[in-house]
Design a protein around this motif. Sequence first.
Motif, PDB file in Angstrom:
ATOM      1  N   ARG A  25      -7.389 -13.840  -4.828  1.00 40.50           N
ATOM      2  CA  ARG A  25      -5.495 -13.577  -4.184  1.00 40.50           C
ATOM      3  C   ARG A  25      -6.243 -12.164  -2.818  1.00 40.50           C
ATOM      4  N   ILE A  26      -7.279 -11.862  -3.072  1.00 41.05           N
ATOM      5  CA  ILE A  26      -7.778 -10.193  -1.886  1.00 41.05           C
ATOM      6  C   ILE A  26      -7.802 -11.750  -0.316  1.00 41.05           C
ATOM      7  N   GLU A  29      -4.960 -13.191   0.688  1.00 40.95           N
ATOM      8  CA  GLU A  29      -3.947 -12.040   1.097  1.00 40.95           C
ATOM      9  C   GLU A  29      -4.509 -11.456   2.778  1.00 40.95           C
ATOM     10  N   HIS A  34      -0.543 -11.153   4.791  1.00 43.58           N
ATOM     11  CA  HIS A  34       0.477 -10.123   3.264  1.00 43.58           C
ATOM     12  C   HIS A  34      -0.017  -9.927   2.226  1.00 43.58           C
ATOM     13  N   ARG A  35       0.527  -8.941   2.030  1.00 39.16           N
ATOM     14  CA  ARG A  35       0.199  -8.925   0.194  1.00 39.16           C
ATOM     15  C   ARG A  35       1.340  -9.862  -0.668  1.00 39.16           C
ATOM     16  N   LEU A  37       4.267 -10.223  -3.600  1.00 39.98           N
ATOM     17  CA  LEU A  37       4.505  -9.272  -3.986  1.00 39.98           C
ATOM     18  C   LEU A  37       5.481  -9.665  -4.771  1.00 39.98           C
ATOM     19  N   GLY A 108      -0.496 -14.654  -4.383  1.00 37.65           N
ATOM     20  CA  GLY A 108      -0.537 -13.813  -2.749  1.00 37.65           C
ATOM     21  C   GLY A 108       1.159 -13.998  -2.224  1.00 37.65           C
ATOM     22  N   SER A 133       2.537  -1.337  -7.433  1.00 39.28           N
ATOM     23  CA  SER A 133       2.367  -1.896  -6.119  1.00 39.28           C
ATOM     24  C   SER A 133       3.623  -2.755  -5.685  1.00 39.28           C
ATOM     25  N   ASP A 134       3.306  -3.680  -6.694  1.00 46.48           N
ATOM     26  CA  ASP A 134       2.686  -5.705  -6.830  1.00 46.48           C
ATOM     27  C   ASP A 134       4.891  -6.073  -7.515  1.00 46.48           C
ATOM     28  N   VAL A 206       4.475  -5.430   1.116  1.00 48.04           N
ATOM     29  CA  VAL A 206       3.604  -6.123   0.999  1.00 48.04           C
ATOM     30  C   VAL A 206       2.693  -6.047   2.490  1.00 48.04           C
ATOM     31  N   ILE A 208      -0.641  -5.299   4.323  1.00 45.68           N
ATOM     32  CA  ILE A 208      -2.247  -4.726   4.035  1.00 45.68           C
ATOM     33  C   ILE A 208      -3.151  -3.496   4.960  1.00 45.68           C
TER      34      ILE A 208
END
Length: 211
Positions: A25-26, A29, A34-35, A37, A108, A133-134, A206, A208
């Motif tokens: 995921r990291i 992203e 972007h993250r 969500l 992601g 935060s998700d 989202v 980063i």
Amino acid sequence: MVKINLPDSDLTLSNIVWCSHLEKRIQREAHQGHRGLVAWLTGLSGSGKSTIAQFVDEGLSRAGFQTIVLDGDNLRHGLCKDLGFSIADRNENVRRVSEVSRLFLEQGFIVLVALVSPIRETRDQVKHSFAESDFIEIHCKCSLSICRERDPKGLYAKAENGKIPEFTGVSSPYEEPLSPSLILHTSDESVEDSATRLLQMIVNQVKIERS
Ligand code: ADP
């Protein structure tokens, strides 16, 4: 791969190893910029959840974000087609949608969920199963009388004629969120205004943060 310690008594689960997607995921992203969500839209039938989710999905997708819409009506044609509308079945419906959301989040994605999800306690359980935060909860707030008037799928008419039992707002309860991340007043504002407010909130959430 991370092995979760499960209770020995749970013979079924104790042989299942959870595969960690955190690193993936990291990486994803960082690559996509972007993250992930989960944006969970709740509200009465006809309050605008699907319309807004589609609008936001198109906007984000055109701007290069990874998104998916999980629409309650569509899911009931497949994954959830064995479920009815009792409170127990609705809760199971919410549980399944939340688990599917989690799978996409771990890849992601920005997951736009459009689901009546009428019971506050069930929604709160879902919310607390994600990192703060998700997850954001969005209330599509629209009066029952306007939802009935719009009746985009003809469901209120059927429910009022007794053709759909346990219909939210008619013969089954809807419990409004007490402190949603965002309220969209879909009785009063345009689709564009509601969707733009949500889109902006998502884009901010989202981002980063680069240190
Ligand atoms: P839901 O998914 O909540 O059941 P839908 O999105 O299917 O609701 O239907 C909502 C209807 O209301 C659509 O016909 C849409 O065009 C209309 N509408 C009017 N104003 C708004 C608004 N501000 N936000 C969302 N939908 C709106």
